[in-house]
Motif scaffolding. Sequence first.
Motif, mmCIF file in Angstrom:
data_model
loop_
_atom_site.group_PDB
_atom_site.id
_atom_site.type_symbol
_atom_site.label_atom_id
_atom_site.label_comp_id
_atom_site.label_asym_id
_atom_site.label_seq_id
_atom_site.Cartn_x
_atom_site.Cartn_y
_atom_site.Cartn_z
ATOM 1 N N GLY A 13 7.873 -6.591 47.730
ATOM 2 C CA GLY A 13 8.665 -7.597 47.034
ATOM 3 C C GLY A 13 8.896 -7.227 45.584
ATOM 4 O O GLY A 13 8.799 -6.065 45.198
ATOM 5 N N ASP A 14 9.147 -8.222 44.779
ATOM 6 C CA ASP A 14 9.440 -7.986 43.369
ATOM 7 C C ASP A 14 8.219 -8.161 42.468
ATOM 8 O O ASP A 14 8.277 -7.872 41.282
ATOM 9 C CB ASP A 14 10.540 -8.938 42.885
ATOM 10 N N LYS A 15 7.131 -8.645 43.030
ATOM 11 C CA LYS A 15 5.944 -8.898 42.209
ATOM 12 C C LYS A 15 5.236 -7.594 41.880
ATOM 13 O O LYS A 15 4.900 -6.814 42.768
ATOM 14 C CB LYS A 15 4.981 -9.834 42.944
ATOM 15 N N LYS A 16 5.012 -7.368 40.591
ATOM 16 C CA LYS A 16 4.338 -6.150 40.151
ATOM 17 C C LYS A 16 2.910 -6.456 39.720
ATOM 18 O O LYS A 16 2.676 -7.315 38.868
ATOM 19 C CB LYS A 16 5.112 -5.510 38.990
ATOM 20 N N ALA A 17 1.969 -5.716 40.323
ATOM 21 C CA ALA A 17 0.573 -5.862 39.924
ATOM 22 C C ALA A 17 0.337 -5.207 38.570
ATOM 23 O O ALA A 17 -0.563 -5.599 37.816
ATOM 24 C CB ALA A 17 -0.347 -5.242 40.972
ATOM 25 N N ALA A 18 1.131 -4.177 38.273
ATOM 26 C CA ALA A 18 1.123 -3.530 36.957
ATOM 27 C C ALA A 18 2.581 -3.300 36.586
ATOM 28 O O ALA A 18 3.354 -2.779 37.385
ATOM 29 C CB ALA A 18 0.357 -2.225 36.995
ATOM 30 N N ASP A 19 2.931 -3.702 35.376
ATOM 31 C CA ASP A 19 4.336 -3.687 34.985
ATOM 32 C C ASP A 19 4.527 -2.965 33.643
ATOM 33 O O ASP A 19 4.225 -3.507 32.584
ATOM 34 C CB ASP A 19 4.837 -5.130 34.879
ATOM 35 N N ASN A 20 4.979 -1.714 33.728
ATOM 36 C CA ASN A 20 5.303 -0.925 32.542
ATOM 37 C C ASN A 20 4.110 -0.819 31.583
ATOM 38 O O ASN A 20 4.234 -1.001 30.370
ATOM 39 C CB ASN A 20 6.505 -1.533 31.811
ATOM 40 N N VAL A 21 2.952 -0.500 32.135
ATOM 41 C CA VAL A 21 1.729 -0.393 31.342
ATOM 42 C C VAL A 21 1.714 0.936 30.585
ATOM 43 O O VAL A 21 1.881 2.005 31.175
ATOM 44 C CB VAL A 21 0.480 -0.490 32.246
ATOM 45 N N THR A 22 1.507 0.852 29.283
ATOM 46 C CA THR A 22 1.359 2.040 28.444
ATOM 47 C C THR A 22 0.164 1.852 27.531
ATOM 48 O O THR A 22 0.073 0.855 26.812
ATOM 49 C CB THR A 22 2.624 2.280 27.591
ATOM 50 N N LEU A 23 -0.759 2.791 27.573
ATOM 51 C CA LEU A 23 -1.884 2.799 26.639
ATOM 52 C C LEU A 23 -2.480 4.196 26.580
ATOM 53 O O LEU A 23 -2.409 4.947 27.548
ATOM 54 C CB LEU A 23 -2.940 1.747 26.998
ATOM 55 N N HIS A 24 -3.066 4.536 25.450
ATOM 56 C CA HIS A 24 -3.640 5.862 25.230
ATOM 57 C C HIS A 24 -5.087 5.726 24.772
ATOM 58 O O HIS A 24 -5.373 4.987 23.830
ATOM 59 C CB HIS A 24 -2.832 6.641 24.185
ATOM 60 N N VAL A 25 -5.970 6.447 25.445
ATOM 61 C CA VAL A 25 -7.390 6.459 25.108
ATOM 62 C C VAL A 25 -7.726 7.846 24.577
ATOM 63 O O VAL A 25 -7.569 8.842 25.290
ATOM 64 C CB VAL A 25 -8.270 6.135 26.331
ATOM 65 N N GLU A 26 -8.168 7.913 23.333
ATOM 66 C CA GLU A 26 -8.467 9.199 22.707
ATOM 67 C C GLU A 26 -9.937 9.569 22.896
ATOM 68 O O GLU A 26 -10.780 8.722 23.204
ATOM 69 C CB GLU A 26 -8.145 9.141 21.207
ATOM 70 N N SER A 27 -10.245 10.838 22.696
ATOM 71 C CA SER A 27 -11.638 11.291 22.735
ATOM 72 C C SER A 27 -12.449 10.509 21.706
ATOM 73 O O SER A 27 -12.015 10.336 20.563
ATOM 74 C CB SER A 27 -11.714 12.788 22.431
ATOM 75 N N GLY A 28 -13.613 10.036 22.113
ATOM 76 C CA GLY A 28 -14.462 9.260 21.220
ATOM 77 C C GLY A 28 -14.201 7.770 21.241
ATOM 78 O O GLY A 28 -14.954 6.996 20.635
ATOM 79 N N ASP A 29 -13.149 7.334 21.938
ATOM 80 C CA ASP A 29 -12.852 5.898 22.045
ATOM 81 C C ASP A 29 -13.752 5.216 23.066
ATOM 82 O O ASP A 29 -14.066 5.782 24.118
ATOM 83 C CB ASP A 29 -11.404 5.665 22.504
#
Length: 235
Positions: A13-29
């Motif tokens: 269907g049209d329901k998105k469990a994840a929708d255009n997710v953007t994130l960055h995890v750097e070393s040491g985070d």
Amino acid sequence: MLKINNYSKSYGGDKKAADNVTLHVESGDIYGFIGHNGAGKSTTIRAVVGVLDFTEGEILIDGHSVKTEPMECKKVTAYIPDNPDLYENLTGIQYLNFIADVFDISEKERKERIAKYAGTFEITDSLGDLISSYSHGMKQKLAIISALIHEPKLMVLDEPFVGLDPKATFALKEIMHEMCAKGTAIFFSTHVLDVAEKLCNKVAIIKKGRIIASGTMEELTEGHSLEEAFLEAEK
């Protein structure tokens, strides 16, 4: 270390469990991923570790694509699900040696690491027992130790503190700090906001599959508590 770019996932269907997710995890985070049940946390985490396929966006670990270079990604990643599914017909030590074999860890290194972490989590005397006899908390501790054996560059944890006693919770927090000081990146989901506030340097809040706030802890809280920032973002 971990780059999620425009990731989306639908379950029909049209329901998105994840929708255009953007994130960055750097070393040491130590990067906290927070949201209500059903917000899309586990869906995103499972895509990161290669358990869940996806068609929209890209996920990179240490510069390698989760989709096209899965083995390169898995070599440097450790994953602890919210409900560890272990081989219960093995003993604890057999399971840890199996994981060490998978990652080609030398006899000397595995013995040292198993002794260190089994002592830290106080399960040394139970390593000879079948995993089927373990409590949920003991299984969680064994899963954590197995994730630490190959000294991963990225640790991905889904609700890692659930089922742990206070002493084990404290030990895991200390280990997370130690690993990040050496350059490991940690990405984990949690419902416990005060733990995230004290432990994380970065946070993302997800609601109905979309990231509604992200940044450093200072940027998100602006002098308030993380709980207050979370409730404000949720409005």
